[in-house]
Enzyme design. Structure first.
Site, mmCIF file in Angstrom:
data_model
loop_
_atom_site.group_PDB
_atom_site.id
_atom_site.type_symbol
_atom_site.label_atom_id
_atom_site.label_comp_id
_atom_site.label_asym_id
_atom_site.label_seq_id
_atom_site.Cartn_x
_atom_site.Cartn_y
_atom_site.Cartn_z
ATOM 1 N N HIS A 1 70.737 30.841 -4.940
ATOM 2 C CA HIS A 1 70.422 29.993 -3.779
ATOM 3 C C HIS A 1 71.687 29.242 -3.353
ATOM 4 C CE1 HIS A 1 66.158 29.760 -5.663
ATOM 5 N NE2 HIS A 1 66.017 30.468 -4.555
ATOM 6 N N LYS B 1 50.430 28.020 -4.815
ATOM 7 C CA LYS B 1 51.406 28.654 -5.708
ATOM 8 C C LYS B 1 51.634 27.729 -6.901
ATOM 9 C CE LYS B 1 55.503 31.450 -4.893
ATOM 10 N NZ LYS B 1 56.476 31.836 -3.872
ATOM 11 N N ARG C 1 68.230 40.523 -1.450
ATOM 12 C CA ARG C 1 68.876 41.043 -2.658
ATOM 13 C C ARG C 1 68.659 42.541 -2.813
ATOM 14 N NH1 ARG C 1 65.636 36.706 -5.921
ATOM 15 N NH2 ARG C 1 64.391 37.153 -4.084
ATOM 16 N N SER D 1 64.529 32.941 -9.270
ATOM 17 C CA SER D 1 63.939 31.798 -9.986
ATOM 18 C C SER D 1 62.893 32.295 -10.986
ATOM 19 C CB SER D 1 63.260 30.846 -9.002
ATOM 20 O OG SER D 1 64.195 30.272 -8.150
HETATM 21 P P1 ADP Z 1 60.113 31.972 -1.988
HETATM 22 O O1 ADP Z 1 58.918 31.600 -2.796
HETATM 23 O O2 ADP Z 1 60.067 31.494 -0.563
HETATM 24 O O3 ADP Z 1 60.551 33.409 -2.095
HETATM 25 P P2 ADP Z 1 62.484 31.336 -3.539
HETATM 26 O O4 ADP Z 1 62.946 29.970 -3.933
HETATM 27 O O5 ADP Z 1 62.173 32.290 -4.617
HETATM 28 O O6 ADP Z 1 61.250 31.055 -2.612
HETATM 29 O O7 ADP Z 1 63.549 32.015 -2.571
HETATM 30 C C1 ADP Z 1 63.922 31.400 -1.374
HETATM 31 C C2 ADP Z 1 64.835 32.339 -0.613
HETATM 32 O O8 ADP Z 1 66.023 32.537 -1.360
HETATM 33 C C3 ADP Z 1 64.259 33.730 -0.362
HETATM 34 O O9 ADP Z 1 64.691 34.178 0.903
HETATM 35 C C4 ADP Z 1 64.890 34.572 -1.452
HETATM 36 O O10 ADP Z 1 65.024 35.920 -1.052
HETATM 37 C C5 ADP Z 1 66.252 33.912 -1.553
HETATM 38 N N1 ADP Z 1 66.862 34.085 -2.862
HETATM 39 C C6 ADP Z 1 66.335 33.839 -4.070
HETATM 40 N N2 ADP Z 1 67.209 34.138 -5.054
HETATM 41 C C7 ADP Z 1 68.329 34.592 -4.443
HETATM 42 C C8 ADP Z 1 69.581 35.100 -4.893
HETATM 43 N N3 ADP Z 1 69.861 35.252 -6.173
HETATM 44 N N4 ADP Z 1 70.472 35.463 -3.965
HETATM 45 C C9 ADP Z 1 70.183 35.371 -2.656
HETATM 46 N N5 ADP Z 1 69.022 34.932 -2.157
HETATM 47 C C10 ADP Z 1 68.095 34.545 -3.034
#
Ligand code: ADP
Length: 158
Positions: free
Chosen positions: A19, A43, A92, A130
């Site tokens: 992130h 969630k 990703r 995450s």
């Molecule tokens: P959500 O529940 O909305 O998917 P996340 O916190 O898991 O929330 O992810 C938020 C955003 O960040 C999403 O667009 C996800 O694809 C992106 N994201 C998560 N991890 C990574 C990473 N390692 N690299 C790039 N983008 C990421």
């Protein structure tokens, strides 16, 4: 010249270096980046909404044009309220594409001035999520490679 504001929504449970990588890139491209930490009652999260917000704030304090805000409700309403003209999501791989395209189309249908932009992280973060961090934590594993030291310390003290 009008300012470009992007909203980067997510659960950030917890915020990872992936992130952070995306946010650092966005901070160079947009005038203002709003990291919108979602409170989604449907969630189940490891970390409470307030903790997810606090961690993101601490990790991102170094960026002068990045704000962290909690939100619930519709993303398009949040974006409109904050004067944003872009939504940022991370890609990703193929799974993200399949999941993100319908959301982007739906969000644009709801407000046609809101464009979703996609960015990819550095390759060392392509396999990072995450959910992976949470899974490692479940077995008391070391996540220091995947999260900021501030987050790592907080998770250790939990
Ligand atoms: P959500 O529940 O909305 O998917 P996340 O916190 O898991 O929330 O992810 C938020 C955003 O960040 C999403 O667009 C996800 O694809 C992106 N994201 C998560 N991890 C990574 C990473 N390692 N690299 C790039 N983008 C990421």
């Amino acid at each position: 010249m009008s300012k470009n504001t992007v909203v980067y929504p997510g659960t950030f449970d917890p915020i990872t270096l992936g992130h952070g990588d995306l946010i650092a890139r966005a901070a160079t491209l947009f005038d203002r980046v709003i990291v919108a930490v979602a409170e989604n009652p449907n969630k189940k999260t490891l970390l409470a909404h307030q903790i997810r917000i606090e961690l993101a704030k601490e990790v991102l304090a170094k960026h002068t044009n990045v704000e962290v805000v909690g939100f619930d409700g519709l993303l398009v309403d949040f974006a409109n309220q904050h004067g944003a003209n872009f939504i940022l999501r991370g890609l990703r791989g193929a799974t993200d594409v399949m999941q993100e395209l319908p959301l982007a189309v739906m969000n644009r249908r709801m407000t046609n001035h809101l464009e979703t932009v996609f960015m990819t992280p550095s390759e060392q973060y392509l396999a990072l999520s995450s959910s992976l961090v949470r899974e490692i934590l479940q077995y008391q594993g070391d996540v220091s490679e995947f999260v900021d030291p501030i987050v790592n310390q907080k998770l250790k003290n939990m």
